[in-house]
Scaffold this active site. Structure first.
Site, PDB file in Angstrom:
ATOM      1  N   ASP A 290      32.320  -5.326  -0.933  1.00 55.82           N
ATOM      2  CA  ASP A 290      31.084  -6.093  -1.024  1.00 55.82           C
ATOM      3  C   ASP A 290      29.953  -5.279  -0.397  1.00 55.82           C
ATOM      4  OD1 ASP A 290      32.707  -8.088  -1.978  1.00 55.82           O
ATOM      5  OD2 ASP A 290      32.697  -9.241  -0.107  1.00 55.82           O
TER       6      ASP A 290
ATOM      7  N   ASP B  51      27.005  -5.977   2.225  1.00 56.54           N
ATOM      8  CA  ASP B  51      26.533  -6.937   3.224  1.00 56.54           C
ATOM      9  C   ASP B  51      25.136  -6.549   3.698  1.00 56.54           C
ATOM     10  OD1 ASP B  51      28.998  -8.522   3.450  1.00 56.54           O
ATOM     11  OD2 ASP B  51      29.850  -6.680   4.278  1.00 56.54           O
TER      12      ASP B  51
END
Length: 218
Positions: free
Chosen positions: A143, A145
């Site tokens: 991911d 962030d």
């Protein structure tokens, strides 16, 4: 990129320890922690107000399960880099070996729009760690962030832009909004229309207005 930030360390800041063995001598460290490695890799500031005057930090190992929280003295800091430092310095452009990773491609794609909108933002998580030191912990499924610093409620236009970028990014983007009282998930705010779980130094707080969180709701 500044080598030492004179402001008090904030959650997500990256800290290099002057002497890891001395800084962590009172901590019951798990076996996977490598003190020699901490000369070159940072610890990350976390939220925990149980020890006033000390800085709560987290250590990370080679797997997601290898995480350890402890505290250090302010005098232990050798270098500090904030998420905003990484964004302002376009740190991803200094690491061409990472350019093909989806999280880094997404970062390159959205950075200009965040800057143009006047949003004060920074890089956190695995991307921040990988950009700040020579140890890459990103992979193809990582991911991205991000943190947005918002001392006051964000204008509707900025909320809309952040939501659009989050929805349309080529990877999962987790955006945390940092208020003076704590941080909350942008996605949660967009889904609920208001109420969010605010992460504070004294634990989570369910509130309707994260800029005026008292009284908290359990």
């Amino acid at each position: 990129m500044a080598s030492l930030n004179l402001a008090a360390p904030a959650p997500h800041d990256l800290i290099w320890l002057d002497d890891p063995a001395s800084a962590l001598e009172c901590a019951a460290l798990p076996a996977w922690v490598s003190l020699p490695a901490l000369h070159d890799t940072p610890v990350v500031v976390r939220r925990d107000g149980r020890r006033p005057g000390e800085i709560p930090v987290g250590l990370r190992g080679s797997t997601r399960a290898e995480r350890f929280g402890t505290w250090i003295a302010p005098s232990a800091i050798r270098r500090l880099v904030t998420p905003m430092d990484l964004a302002a310095g376009c740190a991803w452009r200094l690491r061409p070996a990472l350019a093909a990773l989806p999280a880094i491609r997404a970062l390159e794609a959205i950075a200009g729009r965040l800057d143009a909108a006047g949003i004060r933002w920074g890089v956190t998580g695995s991307a921040a760690f990988s950009l700040a030191c020579l140890v890459n912990v990103l992979h193809a499924d990582s991911d991205l962030d991000l943190v947005v610093q918002a001392d006051q409620p964000l204008p509707a236009s900025q909320f809309q832009l952040l939501g659009e970028l989050q929805r349309n990014a080529p990877v999962r983007v987790d955006i945390q909004i940092a208020t003076p009282y704590g941080g909350f998930s942008l996605l949660e705010r967009l889904r609920s229309g208001g109420r969010v779980l605010l992460k504070t130094d004294h634990g989570p707080c369910l509130c309707d207005n994260p800029w005026q969180p008292s009284p908290c709701k359990s």
